[in-house]
Structures are given as structure tokens and as C-alpha cells.
Write a protein that holds these residues in place. Structure first.
Motif, PDB file in Angstrom:
ATOM      1  N   UNK A 126      37.853 -24.526  54.554  1.00 15.85           N
ATOM      2  CA  UNK A 126      37.121 -23.914  52.803  1.00 15.85           C
ATOM      3  C   UNK A 126      35.753 -23.819  52.960  1.00 15.85           C
ATOM      4  N   UNK A 127      34.884 -23.232  53.998  1.00 15.64           N
ATOM      5  CA  UNK A 127      33.879 -22.892  53.404  1.00 15.64           C
ATOM      6  C   UNK A 127      34.506 -21.296  54.173  1.00 15.64           C
ATOM      7  N   UNK A 128      35.712 -20.886  54.096  1.00 18.54           N
ATOM      8  CA  UNK A 128      36.084 -19.596  54.629  1.00 18.54           C
ATOM      9  C   UNK A 128      36.826 -18.434  53.247  1.00 18.54           C
ATOM     10  N   UNK A 129      36.606 -19.851  52.229  1.00 15.07           N
ATOM     11  CA  UNK A 129      37.625 -18.840  51.052  1.00 15.07           C
ATOM     12  C   UNK A 129      37.154 -18.424  50.097  1.00 15.07           C
ATOM     13  N   UNK A 130      36.089 -19.241  49.661  1.00 18.03           N
ATOM     14  CA  UNK A 130      35.475 -18.745  48.236  1.00 18.03           C
ATOM     15  C   UNK A 130      35.763 -17.652  47.379  1.00 18.03           C
ATOM     16  N   UNK A 131      35.575 -16.417  48.667  1.00 20.15           N
ATOM     17  CA  UNK A 131      36.429 -15.028  47.559  1.00 20.15           C
ATOM     18  C   UNK A 131      38.136 -15.133  46.877  1.00 20.15           C
TER      19      UNK A 131
ATOM     20  N   UNK B 182      41.468 -11.186  54.232  1.00 17.36           N
ATOM     21  CA  UNK B 182      40.593 -11.680  54.663  1.00 17.36           C
ATOM     22  C   UNK B 182      41.169 -13.218  53.811  1.00 17.36           C
ATOM     23  N   UNK B 183      40.175 -13.389  52.891  1.00 21.50           N
ATOM     24  CA  UNK B 183      39.843 -14.242  51.990  1.00 21.50           C
ATOM     25  C   UNK B 183      41.006 -14.818  51.630  1.00 21.50           C
ATOM     26  N   UNK B 184      42.864 -13.357  51.470  1.00 22.39           N
ATOM     27  CA  UNK B 184      43.948 -14.595  51.187  1.00 22.39           C
ATOM     28  C   UNK B 184      44.792 -15.309  52.272  1.00 22.39           C
ATOM     29  N   UNK B 185      44.334 -14.124  53.707  1.00 23.54           N
ATOM     30  CA  UNK B 185      44.541 -15.359  54.997  1.00 23.54           C
ATOM     31  C   UNK B 185      44.261 -16.273  54.556  1.00 23.54           C
ATOM     32  N   UNK B 186      42.821 -16.216  54.926  1.00 21.47           N
ATOM     33  CA  UNK B 186      41.993 -17.792  55.358  1.00 21.47           C
ATOM     34  C   UNK B 186      42.788 -18.777  53.870  1.00 21.47           C
ATOM     35  N   UNK B 187      43.124 -18.535  52.203  1.00 17.45           N
ATOM     36  CA  UNK B 187      43.513 -19.104  51.492  1.00 17.45           C
ATOM     37  C   UNK B 187      44.530 -19.937  52.190  1.00 17.45           C
ATOM     38  N   UNK B 188      45.651 -18.474  52.107  1.00 16.75           N
ATOM     39  CA  UNK B 188      46.786 -19.233  52.542  1.00 16.75           C
ATOM     40  C   UNK B 188      47.154 -20.373  53.754  1.00 16.75           C
ATOM     41  N   UNK B 189      45.993 -19.854  54.433  1.00 14.22           N
ATOM     42  CA  UNK B 189      45.978 -20.963  55.887  1.00 14.22           C
ATOM     43  C   UNK B 189      45.679 -22.275  55.543  1.00 14.22           C
ATOM     44  N   UNK B 190      45.594 -22.400  54.341  1.00 14.92           N
ATOM     45  CA  UNK B 190      45.195 -23.630  54.298  1.00 14.92           C
ATOM     46  C   UNK B 190      46.863 -24.720  54.096  1.00 14.92           C
ATOM     47  N   UNK B 191      47.324 -23.604  53.437  1.00 18.90           N
ATOM     48  CA  UNK B 191      48.977 -24.572  53.402  1.00 18.90           C
ATOM     49  C   UNK B 191      49.409 -25.456  54.840  1.00 18.90           C
ATOM     50  N   UNK B 192      48.277 -24.998  55.759  1.00 16.17           N
ATOM     51  CA  UNK B 192      49.168 -25.352  57.002  1.00 16.17           C
ATOM     52  C   UNK B 192      48.540 -26.430  57.442  1.00 16.17           C
ATOM     53  N   UNK B 193      47.125 -27.418  57.593  1.00 17.57           N
ATOM     54  CA  UNK B 193      47.138 -28.452  57.472  1.00 17.57           C
ATOM     55  C   UNK B 193      47.336 -29.333  56.263  1.00 17.57           C
TER      56      UNK B 193
ATOM     57  N   UNK C  23      54.253 -14.093  57.194  1.00 18.52           N
ATOM     58  CA  UNK C  23      55.151 -13.050  56.401  1.00 18.52           C
ATOM     59  C   UNK C  23      53.912 -12.489  55.060  1.00 18.52           C
ATOM     60  N   UNK C  24      54.134 -13.751  54.288  1.00 17.21           N
ATOM     61  CA  UNK C  24      53.519 -13.639  53.298  1.00 17.21           C
ATOM     62  C   UNK C  24      52.441 -12.953  53.107  1.00 17.21           C
ATOM     63  N   UNK C  25      51.749 -12.918  54.138  1.00 14.62           N
ATOM     64  CA  UNK C  25      50.112 -12.968  54.408  1.00 14.62           C
ATOM     65  C   UNK C  25      50.222 -10.858  54.469  1.00 14.62           C
ATOM     66  N   UNK C  26      50.888 -10.836  54.947  1.00 14.74           N
ATOM     67  CA  UNK C  26      51.317  -9.375  55.570  1.00 14.74           C
ATOM     68  C   UNK C  26      52.000  -8.231  54.236  1.00 14.74           C
ATOM     69  N   UNK C  27      52.985  -9.655  53.791  1.00 17.42           N
ATOM     70  CA  UNK C  27      53.518  -9.101  52.061  1.00 17.42           C
ATOM     71  C   UNK C  27      52.116  -8.703  51.655  1.00 17.42           C
TER      72      UNK C  27
END
Lengths: 637, 240
Positions: free
Chosen positions: A306-311, A326-337, B5-9
Motif C-alpha cells: 500500500x505504501x508503494x503505489x501512490x503514484x 513500476x507503479x502499475x506493477x505494484x498496483x496490480x500486485x495488490x490483487x495477489x494478496x 501478462x497485463x503488466x507487460x501489456x
């Protein structure tokens, strides 16, 4: 633990404890109480009242937008309405109500007599109330903030927003954040130091874990927003130019600092809701939670991410593209937990013996809406897609799906679930189901069309739109949905009020819950438990089929609590808990005067500090005997 | 896996959007004001800046490099049918490259809350062929010619005395910079940043009662005799 002196019989002890932990009668008792249950109940009721008022603003806005070119509100009225709605909901409803639930529940779940800092709890509430009154009295006398719940400079700076509307907003944040920090510190200390013997960190109920995580997040996130609003106030009052480009400042600095708080804040609201859901799922599927350890790790993972995706709130401000990725990846990663948790709940429900009472319905409603909100979140997390979605009704839909569906639905479920514990009576199940159905349907009818409106290009924060835009029909549907859920809200509140007198008596454990709060009477006595429990599992009431294990050794003729070690909950010492006091209220009033005064003159920080210092000195005046001096304890403070 | 996949896309899409395109891109400067848009085109021949307001013309299929700045608060440039948003931030210049693929009229809109009239901070976008665009740009570069018609001359005179502090009409005496350039207002599709469609009656109403049509706008009401109001509206309408 073996008693060294013969114990008085249970009846005598109960009466002694009531006398020790009870409040003075009447108004004086009302003002001086440090009973965590009374304070938390006030917190919850205040937040519910505000939820109602800010909800009315939403209805008002929906009427204005229901058709193109409506003349119901002018632009100023509309801007005030969404600013007040958002600020109230985010700062004065969502965050405080979660802390209030924790303040009420955590000591009961820990088998403790009170919170770690009872007077600080009283101070938190009074200060929070100060912020509430400042914002809403300002509204009554027409100095309502009018720039939304995040007020970006330079628009909120002195050049473009003269007057005091912005100051009121910024200082309301100071109020609510000081109160929230105090409440969080209290919750953390209570959880870490006041657990019953045997309740190691690995045996804490998941709700307690959730509150620990949320409170630690609060402590890290909130200083950022207090800093940024204080900088805004000093820009406005003493021309510091933090955010004025022509004075060497940077308008974007505000956004970074605000969202460094703002994004974790969403999870500060959402993580306690995870705790509610876990507690309800466990009780109503009548089995222990599937995947306790993954659940805890998921909460910790959410807290860290949560602290790594404010952008991701700032994809359109023109930051370097690689950084955005980078922030896109961090934001999507939240979906995992978040996904891990959803699967754990589903697994628990799947393998449990379900009982479809109202609290469980709210949880099921939560899972459905939250999955939609999560998916729209993954969409908005993608930087290139977000460049279209951001600042449109798609975001409005997304944030309401995650905050209302993700946090308010569990809260309503929690309200129904613990209502019998708090009042001793059950809410009507029939009306509970009616209110659930109305709110759930109304919510989806109201907010789902907003996704489509956003995709059709309707920006947020516009007070009207032309008929040529073709947004009328969907907006009308959204408005109808709002009315359905407002009706559901009225049914819910009416049910809660009427059941207080008419509801069936609940008994100690109406749902067959497994955690400690169900071991005491409903409503709990001032001292919570006659005998302090000892536990050896996360669901002690389910594992000890016979009597609950208890310990003795805490005094009943003075306010004594047990302090245990942070990880293993090994008893360490007996601690004297403070008695009722008027000073938290006086300190909160003095602090409020300082905060409100500093809207008008920087000198308020100087002269305003004197009464605050005096009140704090009186508060902490060493007139309490220390722990162990039980015989000399005075209750006359 | 799906997330990866989404992140890379997402990353690839972002790279594509950000791709630096040919150096000979058309250069446009957009400046946000409460609550209208100042637009400037770089003349490819002379390098001079050609100013207009609230109506953006773009040649189809060609990359346009737009520099975004703000004169007051934060705004956001957004034409949903052409490209994603980019903020206009005071003290900074943001750059967005766009390549319109489809000709036609589109609507642009400020997407960052910028004060009381955020809702009425729109602009028209016309994507047209290169030839049409070149003709339009050459016309925009030209100054307004004085008219011999007595009514229009009367209108020009009233405009010079009442409106020139804020508005510029190149070729006339009005040189104000606070409001939009009106040199070719008669060729535009709408009035007051998309508040109402262009018409002589609309102009008259706007001049007499701007606060009724767009409450909070920086444009003050100008009280004119009916004959003068009509003359000014006719004059502005003639500024094709």
C-alpha cells in the motif's frame, strides 16, 4: 496462577468490580468516562450520524445530475456538496468508525478490562468530535470547503481560494488525524501488551490482526497528510510558497505527499473490514478459518504494498513513463494478496455449515461487489488505460465499489453481528434482510452505470452536463439506485433503534461465536470480564467445550490490568489503569481552540499552547498510586 | 500469470504511447486558464506562434506534439476520442504526442477539478485533412480586416472601448491578454469554452449576462445599449 489470598466469592467480586470500573452517574460520568465501550459507542454513533448527513449530500448531488442541465444546485452548491461528502466520508466516517469498532472490540476479544490508554481514548473521541463540529458548523454558516476531498494547490492556495473554506478543510484533517493517531497508538499498545496469557501472536483472532496492521499503517501514513495540510495552511497564512511555482515551490509536491497518505488510507479503511469479514465468515460457517497464516501474511502484504503505489493516482501528471510502469506493477500486485484472502473465505464458506443470517449476507454482498471493484481496480492500475479512466465516473464507480462494497458492507455486517453483544438484544432478522436487499440492489443500480458513464467520457466533479452528451439515461438510473439504497439505509437504522427496546434478548453468545467477546455477558459489564480468561487457541470458546479457562490475581477493588509480553503473551506485571477524568475533555477543548484559532492567526500556536499545556499537566499530575499499592487506591481523583 | 501478462501489456502500450515520433511533428502549445483554453500553433514556415482559443484543429494521421502548461491552477487536457489525459500544471510543461486517426468533430474537456466552472471548460476539436488544416491555419494567422459597414464599424468601436482590456483582435486596437483571442471568433463552433453553441443571439446573451450562463466566470457583465449590443455581436460574428 495460584491465588495467594482467599478469593471473595464470585458475587461479591462482581459487585466490587462494577464499583471499581463503573462511572459516576449522570452528566459528570458522561463527561469523565474512560470506559472504552462507552467512548467507542459514541464514536460509532457520531460516525453513523455523519454517514447519514453525507449520504443526504449524495442524494442531493444525484438529483442534480439525474437529468442534463438541471438547475437544482448552482456550481458553488454542487462543489460544496461533493467536497463535504468526500471529506466527511473519508476523514470523519470511514477511518474513525473502524478505529471505534476496534476500540470497542479489541479489549473484549483479548479478555482485557480496558484499552491500554483509557484517557487517551477519551481524548481521541473529544478531539474527533471537535473536528466534526468545526466542519459541519462551518457548513451551517456557509464556509463549506468547496474543492473536493483532496484540494490540490495552486487552486487551494491563497491566490485562487481566498477566505477560509480551504483552511477549514485542512484543519479538519489535523483534528481527525491527531485523533486517529491517538486511537491507533492505543489499539497497537492494547494488542501488543494486553493479550491474555496463552494468546500468542499466532493465536490472535484475525480481526485483532487486521486492526494491528491497520493501526500500524495509520501511524506511518497519517503524518504525511498532516504535514502536507500544515504546509498548505502555512502557504495560505504566512506565504511560505511550498506549492507556488513562481515562488520556487512545486505544485506536485502536494500530490506526492497527499497520496503517500491517501492510498494507504484506503487500506486503513479496508483492512479492518477484512477483519470483520473473517470474524463473520468463521462464526457463520461454524468452522475455523481456512488458511489463518496466509490470511495474516496477505494482510501484511497489502500493508507493505500500500505504501508503494501512490503514484497510480498521478499517472496523468507527466511523470517519467518507466516510473509509471513500476507503479502499475505494484498496483496490480495488490490483487495477489487480495485474491488469497478471497479464496480463503470462499474455502471456509465452502467447507463450513452455513447459517444465512444477516451478517453473512453482508459478507456475501461484500465478496460480490469487492470482486467487481477489484477488477475495475486492475483496469485503472494500468497506466495507459488509466490516462482515459482517471478523473472520470469510472473512478467514481471504482472507489465506491471498493469503499462501500469493500468496507461499508462488512461494517454493516459487523454492526449486525456485534449488535446483540453491545445491546443485549437481537436485531430483527426480517428487517435486516430487507435493508440488506435494498442497499445491495440500490448500490449496484446506483454505481454500476457510472462505469459506463466514465467510459463514455463523463468527467467527475462536474455540476451539470448538456443534453447533447447523451448521459441522461444512465444518470437517471444511478439516481434511482441511490434512492433505493437510501431507503435501505433508513430501514437499517430504524431496525437498529427499534430493536434496542423490542429485540429478542440475545444471551451471551447468540451466534455461537468462538472468540472471547462472546464469553462475557451482553452487554458486557464495565469491567468486561469477571474473571480474566486464559486461552490456548484462536477460538477458545469452541475448543474448551466446558468452562473457559480463567486466571486470578488481578485486584477487584482497584483498576488493575495485566500486561503481557508482545509476542508470546507471557504475563509480565499488573498495571494500574487510570480512573475517570475530566482532563481529556478539557485538553481536547484546549487543543480545538488552538487548531481553530490557527486558522485565523499564526499566533494561536503560541498562546493556544498555554491552555493545552496546562490541561496536559493536570491530566498527568502524579496523583495515582502505582501498581501494587492496591490497598491505598483512591477512587476520588 | 494473468497479472504478469497485463503488466507487460500495459508496459508495452505505455511505451507505444510515449514513443518519440518524427522531429517534424506539428507543434502546438495549450495553456489552461480558469475556465478556457489558449491554443497556439507554431507556423511551420516562419516559426511564429499563431494564437486562437477553445477550438483545436488537427490534421488527420499526422503526429502532433502538444506542450501543455497552465496560467493559473492545475487543469487536464482530455479529448476522449483522440487521446488520454495529460495534466496542465503551473510551473511545468508536459508534452503529449497524439496522432488522430479519424476525421470529424470531437469534444475535449478539462478533467482535473479547477474551480467553480470546471464543468464548463470544454473545447471543440476538429480533425481534418492536411489541406483543410493548412488552409485553416493560414486563415488563423491572418489579422482581422477593418470593415466599411457602419454597423460593424460601430461594433468594432464599442468593442475597442469596452472589451479590449481583456481580449485581443489582431488587426484592430483590442490587445488585452486576460481573455481568449477573438480574432477569428466568428469561425468557431461554440462560445465560452463550450458553454453554448455559437450564434449571434448567444453572443449577445453572453455579453449581457455571462454570470447567468456560466456562474463564476471571469468575464464581467458588460452593459450596452441594445443597438450597441447588437452591433458588437454582429462585429464578432463577422470575425470569421
Amino acid at each position: 496462577v495460584t491465588p495467594e489470598i482467599p478469593l471473595p466469592d464470585a458475587e461479591t467480586r462482581h459487585r466490587q468490580l462494577l464499583a471499581t470500573w463503573g462511572d459516576a452517574p449522570g452528566l459528570w460520568g458522561f463527561l469523565t468516562t474512560v470506559d472504552h465501550k462507552r467512548i467507542a459507542a459514541r464514536y460509532v454513533l457520531t460516525a453513523v450520524a455523519l454517514l447519514f448527513l453525507a449520504g443526504l449530500l449524495a442524494v442531493d448531488m444525484r438529483l442534480q445530475l439525474s437529468q442534463p442541465d438541471m438547475g437544482r444546485m448552482g456550481p458553488q452548491g454542487y462543489n460544496e456538496a461533493f467536497a463535504l461528502h468526500g471529506s466527511t466520508m473519508l476523514f470523519l466516517v470511514s477511518v474513525p468508525v473502524m478505529e471505534a469498532m476496534a476500540m470497542w472490540l479489541v479489549p473484549l476479544m483479548l479478555g482485557a478490562r480496558t484499552v491500554a490508554y483509557p484517557r487517551l481514548a477519551a481524548f481521541s473521541y473529544w478531539l474527533y468530535l471537535g473536528g466534526v463540529l468545526m466542519l459541519w458548523i462551518s457548513h451551517a454558516i456557509d464556509i463549506t470547503p468547496d474543492l473536493g476531498w483532496f484540494e490540490y494547490p495552486p487552486l487551494s492556495g491563497p491566490a485562487y481560494s481566498p477566505g477560509h473554506r480551504v483552511d477549514i478543510w485542512a484543519q479538519m484533517i489535523t483534528f481527525s488525524e491527531v485523533a486517529a493517531l491517538a486511537a491507533s497508538v492505543n489499539v497497537i499498545a492494547t494488542i501488543l501488551k494486553m493479550r491474555p496469557p496463552g494468546m500468542t501472536l499466532g493465536k490472535m483472532p484475525l480481526f485483532v490482526w487486521a486492526m494491528l496492521v491497520a493501526s500500524v499503517m495509520t501511524v506511518f501514513a497519517l503524518p504525511s497528510v498532516m504535514l502536507v495540510t500544515s504546509m498548505l495552511i502555512s502557504d495560505r497564512m504566512v506565504s511560505t510558497h511550498f506549492f507556488t511555482p513562481s515562488g520556487g515551490g512545486d505544485a506536485l509536491l502536494f500530490q506526492h505527499l497527499f497520496w503517500f497518505f491517501g492510498h494507504p488510507e484506503v487500506y486503513i479503511i479496508f483492512v479492518p473490514a477484512l477483519g470483520f469479514v473473517s470474524a463473520i465468515v468463521e462464526t457463520f460457517s461454524r468452522r475455523t478459518m481456512f488458511g489463518y497464516v496466509p490470511m495474516v501474511l496477505a494482510m501484511l502484504g497489502i500493508a507493505a504494498l500500500a505504501f508503494g503505489l501512490w503514484v497510480h493516482h498521478m499517472f496523468a501528471v507527466g511523470l517519467p513513463r518507466l516510473g509509471n510502469a513500476f507503479y502499475t506493477a505494484a498496483s496490480m500486485a495488490i490483487a495477489l494478496p487480495a485474491g488469497v484472502q478471497i479464496f480463503c473465505w470462499i474455502a471456509t464458506l465452502w467447507t463450513g455449515r452455513l447459517r444465512y443470517a444477516t451478517p453473512l449476507l453482508w459478507v456475501i454482498g461484500f465478496i460480490l461487489t469487492f470482486v467487481i471493484g477489484g477488477l475495475s481496480g486492475v483496469m485503472a492500475a494500468s497506466a495507459p488505460l488509466d490516462l482515459q479512466l482517471t478523473d472520470t465516473y469510472f473512478v467514481v464507480a471504482h472507489l465506491h465499489y471498493v469503499l462501500v462494497g469493500g468496507a461499508m458492507f462488512p461494517l454493516f455486517g459487523a454492526f449486525c453481528y456485534w449488535y446483540p453483544k453491545a445491546t443485549g438484544r437481537l436485531m430483527s432478522e426480517r428487517w435486516g434482510k430487507v435493508s440488506f436487499a435494498l442497499i445491495f440492489i440500490g448500490f449496484n443500480v446506483g454505481f454500476f452505470p457510472m462505469h459506463l458513464l466514465g467510459l463514455e467520457g463523463m468527467p467527475r466533479r462536474i455540476y451539470t452536463y448538456g443534453p447533447e452528451m447523451g448521459w441522461g439515461t444512465l444518470n437517471l438510473i444511478a439516481t434511482i439506485g441511490t434512492f433505493i439504497s437510501a431507503a435501505g439505509g433508513i430501514v437499517f437504522v430504524a431496525n437498529a433503534f427499534l430493536s434496542m427496546k423490542r429485540g429478542e434478548p440475545a444471551g451471551d453468545n447468540p451466534w455461537g461465536g468462538g472468540t472471547l467477546e462472546w464469553a462475557t455477558s451482553s452487554p458486557p459489564p464495565a469491567h468486561n470480564f469477571d474473571d480474566s480468561p486464559v486461552v490456548d487457541s484462536a477460538v477458545p470458546l469452541w475448543d474448551d467445550k466446558g468452562e473457559l479457562l480463567v486466571m486470578t490475581g488481578l485486584a477487584s477493588d482497584c483498576r488493575e490490568v495485566l500486561i503481557s509480553s508482545a509476542v508470546d503473551a507471557v504475563p509480565e506485571y499488573r498495571h494500574k489503569s487510570p480512573t475517570p477524568s475530566i482532563w481529556p475533555l478539557i485538553a481536547a477543548v484546549a487543543t480545538s481552540i488552538l487548531f481553530v484559532g490557527s486558522i485565523f492567526t499564526p499566533w494561536a500556536l503560541v498562546w493556544g499552547a498555554i491552555p493545552v499545556g496546562a490541561a496536559l499537566a493536570a491530566w498527568f499530575w502524579p496523583n495515582r498510586p502505582r501498581a501494587g499499592d492496591a490497598d491505598e487506591a483512591e477512587q476520588s481523583e | 500469470v494473468a497479472l504478469t501478462v497485463l503488466i507487460v501489456a500495459s508496459f508495452m502500450a505505455d511505451r507505444k504511447l510515449a514513443d518519440a515520433r518524427s522531429a517534424e511533428a506539428l507543434q502546438v502549445r495549450v495553456t489552461g486558464h480558469q475556465w478556457w483554453w489558449r491554443l497556439e500553433y507554431r507556423d511551420p514556415a516562419t516559426g511564429a506562434w499563431i494564437e486562437t482559443a477553445n477550438e483545436l484543429h488537427l490534421p488527420v494521421g499526422r503526429t502532433i506534439r502538444i506542450e501543455l502548461g497552465s496560467a493559473d491552477v492545475i487543469h487536464s487536457f482530455w479529448v476522449p476520442n483522440v487521446a488520454g489525459k495529460m495534466d496542465l500544471i503551473p510551473g511545468r510543461i508536459n508534452v503529449i504526442d497524439i496522432t488522430p486517426r479519424r476525421a470529424g468533430w470531437f469534444r475535449g474537456q478539462c478533467a482535473e477539478f479547477c474551480g467553480v466552472q470546471h464543468a464548463h471548460m470544454a473545447f471543440d476539436v476538429k480533425v481534418e485533412t492536411q489541406a483543410e488544416f493548412d488552409a485553416w491555419l493560414a486563415h488563423q494567422a491572418s489579422a482581422a480586416a477593418p470593415s466599411q459597414d457602419p454597423v460593424l464599424a460601430r461594433g468594432a468601436l464599442v468593442f475597442d472601448t469596452k472589451c479590449s482590456a481583456c481580449h485581443v483582435v489582431r488587426g484592430a486596437r483590442a490587445t488585452g491578454r486576460a481573455g481568449p483571442d477573438l480574432t477569428h471568433i466568428g469561425s468557431r463552433r461554440s462560445i465560452a469554452a463550450g458553454t453554448l453553441p455559437f450564434s449571434r443571439g448567444g453572443l449577445q446573451g453572453w455579453i449581457a449576462q455571462p454570470q447567468a450562463l456560466k456562474p463564476g466566470t471571469m468575464m464581467p457583465a458588460v452593459s450596452l445599449e441594445p443597438a450597441d449590443a447588437d452591433a458588437v455581436a454582429r462585429y464578432l460574428e463577422s470575425l470569421k
